[in-house]
Design a protein around this motif. Sequence first.
Motif, PDB file in Angstrom:
ATOM      1  N   GLU A 120       0.824  -1.206   0.000  1.00  0.00           N
ATOM      2  CA  GLU A 120       0.000   0.000   0.000  1.00  0.00           C
ATOM      3  C   GLU A 120       0.861   1.260   0.000  1.00  0.00           C
ATOM      4  OE1 GLU A 120      -2.589  -0.218   3.318  1.00  0.00           O
ATOM      5  OE2 GLU A 120      -3.627  -2.047   2.638  1.00  0.00           O
ATOM      6  N   VAL A 121       1.963   1.226   0.747  1.00  0.00           N
ATOM      7  CA  VAL A 121       2.861   2.382   0.771  1.00  0.00           C
ATOM      8  C   VAL A 121       3.415   2.662  -0.620  1.00  0.00           C
ATOM      9  CG1 VAL A 121       5.103   3.164   1.625  1.00  0.00           C
ATOM     10  CG2 VAL A 121       3.460   2.142   3.206  1.00  0.00           C
ATOM     11  N   ARG A 160       5.906   0.077 -13.804  1.00  0.00           N
ATOM     12  CA  ARG A 160       5.554  -1.331 -13.809  1.00  0.00           C
ATOM     13  C   ARG A 160       6.071  -1.979 -12.528  1.00  0.00           C
ATOM     14  NH1 ARG A 160       9.529  -3.206 -18.788  1.00  0.00           N
ATOM     15  NH2 ARG A 160      11.509  -3.218 -17.628  1.00  0.00           N
ATOM     16  N   GLY A 161       5.760  -3.253 -12.381  1.00  0.00           N
ATOM     17  CA  GLY A 161       6.185  -3.988 -11.199  1.00  0.00           C
ATOM     18  C   GLY A 161       5.019  -4.689 -10.539  1.00  0.00           C
ATOM     19  N   GLU A 162       5.332  -5.523  -9.566  1.00  0.00           N
ATOM     20  CA  GLU A 162       4.328  -6.305  -8.840  1.00  0.00           C
ATOM     21  C   GLU A 162       4.474  -6.010  -7.354  1.00  0.00           C
ATOM     22  OE1 GLU A 162       2.845 -10.971  -8.353  1.00  0.00           O
ATOM     23  OE2 GLU A 162       4.653 -10.453  -9.496  1.00  0.00           O
ATOM     24  N   ARG A 163       3.393  -5.561  -6.742  1.00  0.00           N
ATOM     25  CA  ARG A 163       3.406  -5.233  -5.333  1.00  0.00           C
ATOM     26  C   ARG A 163       2.686  -6.313  -4.534  1.00  0.00           C
ATOM     27  NH1 ARG A 163       4.101  -1.617  -9.096  1.00  0.00           N
ATOM     28  NH2 ARG A 163       1.884  -1.110  -9.191  1.00  0.00           N
ATOM     29  N   LYS A 164       3.469  -7.164  -3.874  1.00  0.00           N
ATOM     30  CA  LYS A 164       2.905  -8.213  -3.020  1.00  0.00           C
ATOM     31  C   LYS A 164       2.843  -7.724  -1.578  1.00  0.00           C
ATOM     32  CE  LYS A 164       4.802 -11.957  -5.852  1.00  0.00           C
ATOM     33  NZ  LYS A 164       5.664 -13.179  -5.846  1.00  0.00           N
ATOM     34  N   GLU A 165       1.955  -8.347  -0.814  1.00  0.00           N
ATOM     35  CA  GLU A 165       1.753  -7.924   0.567  1.00  0.00           C
ATOM     36  C   GLU A 165       2.997  -8.203   1.406  1.00  0.00           C
ATOM     37  OE1 GLU A 165      -1.363  -8.653   4.303  1.00  0.00           O
ATOM     38  OE2 GLU A 165      -1.667  -9.612   2.355  1.00  0.00           O
ATOM     39  N   ALA A 166       3.424  -7.205   2.173  1.00  0.00           N
ATOM     40  CA  ALA A 166       4.565  -7.326   3.087  1.00  0.00           C
ATOM     41  C   ALA A 166       4.325  -6.355   4.233  1.00  0.00           C
ATOM     42  CB  ALA A 166       5.877  -7.023   2.368  1.00  0.00           C
ATOM     43  N   VAL A 167       3.869  -6.868   5.366  1.00  0.00           N
ATOM     44  CA  VAL A 167       3.477  -6.045   6.506  1.00  0.00           C
ATOM     45  C   VAL A 167       4.654  -5.923   7.468  1.00  0.00           C
ATOM     46  CG1 VAL A 167       1.844  -5.778   8.418  1.00  0.00           C
ATOM     47  CG2 VAL A 167       1.095  -6.784   6.249  1.00  0.00           C
ATOM     48  N   VAL A 168       5.002  -4.705   7.824  1.00  0.00           N
ATOM     49  CA  VAL A 168       6.072  -4.423   8.779  1.00  0.00           C
ATOM     50  C   VAL A 168       5.506  -3.564   9.901  1.00  0.00           C
ATOM     51  CG1 VAL A 168       7.860  -4.572   7.011  1.00  0.00           C
ATOM     52  CG2 VAL A 168       6.836  -2.358   7.546  1.00  0.00           C
ATOM     53  N   VAL A 174      10.284   2.499 -14.815  1.00  0.00           N
ATOM     54  CA  VAL A 174      10.566   2.354 -13.383  1.00  0.00           C
ATOM     55  C   VAL A 174       9.789   1.144 -12.891  1.00  0.00           C
ATOM     56  CG1 VAL A 174      10.305   3.353 -11.086  1.00  0.00           C
ATOM     57  CG2 VAL A 174      10.980   4.812 -13.000  1.00  0.00           C
ATOM     58  N   GLU A 175      10.491   0.234 -12.242  1.00  0.00           N
ATOM     59  CA  GLU A 175       9.871  -0.997 -11.733  1.00  0.00           C
ATOM     60  C   GLU A 175       9.888  -0.953 -10.205  1.00  0.00           C
ATOM     61  OE1 GLU A 175      10.324  -5.874 -12.033  1.00  0.00           O
ATOM     62  OE2 GLU A 175      11.603  -4.534 -13.228  1.00  0.00           O
ATOM     63  N   VAL A 176       8.697  -1.105  -9.612  1.00  0.00           N
ATOM     64  CA  VAL A 176       8.540  -1.063  -8.156  1.00  0.00           C
ATOM     65  C   VAL A 176       7.924  -2.385  -7.716  1.00  0.00           C
ATOM     66  CG1 VAL A 176       7.537   0.155  -6.193  1.00  0.00           C
ATOM     67  CG2 VAL A 176       8.227   1.437  -8.240  1.00  0.00           C
ATOM     68  N   ASP A 177       8.661  -3.134  -6.894  1.00  0.00           N
ATOM     69  CA  ASP A 177       8.214  -4.442  -6.405  1.00  0.00           C
ATOM     70  C   ASP A 177       8.294  -4.458  -4.882  1.00  0.00           C
ATOM     71  OD1 ASP A 177       7.932  -5.473  -9.036  1.00  0.00           O
ATOM     72  OD2 ASP A 177      10.083  -5.856  -9.107  1.00  0.00           O
ATOM     73  N   THR A 178       7.350  -5.158  -4.274  1.00  0.00           N
ATOM     74  CA  THR A 178       7.375  -5.408  -2.832  1.00  0.00           C
ATOM     75  C   THR A 178       7.081  -6.879  -2.590  1.00  0.00           C
ATOM     76  OG1 THR A 178       5.027  -4.835  -2.578  1.00  0.00           O
ATOM     77  CG2 THR A 178       6.633  -3.069  -2.244  1.00  0.00           C
ATOM     78  N   GLU A 179       7.750  -7.452  -1.608  1.00  0.00           N
ATOM     79  CA  GLU A 179       7.531  -8.846  -1.251  1.00  0.00           C
ATOM     80  C   GLU A 179       8.132  -9.110   0.120  1.00  0.00           C
ATOM     81  OE1 GLU A 179       9.538 -11.581  -3.769  1.00  0.00           O
ATOM     82  OE2 GLU A 179      11.401 -10.433  -3.849  1.00  0.00           O
TER      83      GLU A 179
END
Length: 417
Positions: A275-276, A296-304, A333-338
Amino acid sequence: MATSPAPPKPTAPPKPTWLPGPKDEPPFPWLRPTIRIRLTLLYGGMFLIAGILLLSIIYLLAAQALNVGSELPFKIVNNGSTVNIVSNVCSFPSSPSDSQLNDALNACVNQQRQHALDVLLSRSLMALLGLAIIAFAFGYAMAGRVLSPLGRITRTARRVAGTDLTRRIELDGPDDELKELADTFDEMLDRLERAFTAQQRFVGNASHELRTPLAINRTLLEVHLSDPGAPVELQQLGKTLLATNERSEQLVEGLLLLARSDNQIVERKPVNLAEVASQALDQARSEADEKGVEIRGERKEAVVQGNGVLLERIALNLVQNAIRYNIPEGGWVEVDTEAQHGQAVLLVANTGPVVPAYEIDNLFEPFRRLRTERTGSDKGVGLGLSIARSVARAHGGRIAAEPREGGGLVMRVTLPL
């Protein structure tokens, strides 16, 4: 005309009558219950008690062995006409001569004595083993009791490093080296807390004092620019001054955020990095469209656990840098979270100019840019990566950059889950 008397010369301030120095020592320092004396008495007493117990046990075992060894291992039976020797331990020849009988009796007595010594040795070894186990267990328990204040100091230091500076040890007990260490640590925490409180107060005051005149300037410039009858030259000058004022506001906001983010985050809440990152992309999407940069990119859930506003500033700064320092056409620009290996990862990669590996560390310094030491363009104020690194450290994480093959950078932010 009468002259006024000369003013008296200022007198020198009185010299201080107190000088800082070491604390007063007691009249008999050798009577102080130090750790060395306590450990000496403790382990010396333990060795003494263990020696007394072992000596007592060996004495009892030896007395028992002597009683067993002093008993004759044979009996003389008189049948009237003949005298027979009966033994359950030794064997005697039938109708022996005097010399054979004496040798057999001597061998039997020696055998009985050796048996008593063997029993004494085996029982002494068992007693020594039991006392050794008891001594080790008692020594371990007593050492833990003596060193428990040190564990308390360590736990308090960890809590202070992980939360805030309001905790104190306040160690009770004898006036030994550990209490002196705890008191010194508490005094250090007092000074650190006062220093951090003064810093926070300064940051708050500076925030108000610096923002107010900049906000007033912006309002005045916007009012003059809204006048339709203003000359073109004045409007152009107003726009230039407004851009300069906006740049100053960004610089002040960046410096204040950098000062606040250097501290640990006390209040933490669950924050989803996906979400951030999405919020940061929404804020920077218009700028990306203007420059023709593909997101582009894939944002997967990662809670901290952390502060959502500061974490969003990390993502926004990295995304804005990736957009602004890109190639003129066909950039992305590629933004990924995991979440992986117990850590949350935010990855921001982009196309752009080739970045030498030896200049990577300079990018995280305040007011530094690639191949330029001070700010000198309209791409920012040179604090984006510095703020991102400070916020990541405040959350117990880290940020690393590496050159991308073909140009651009790969920024990786890792935070503990």
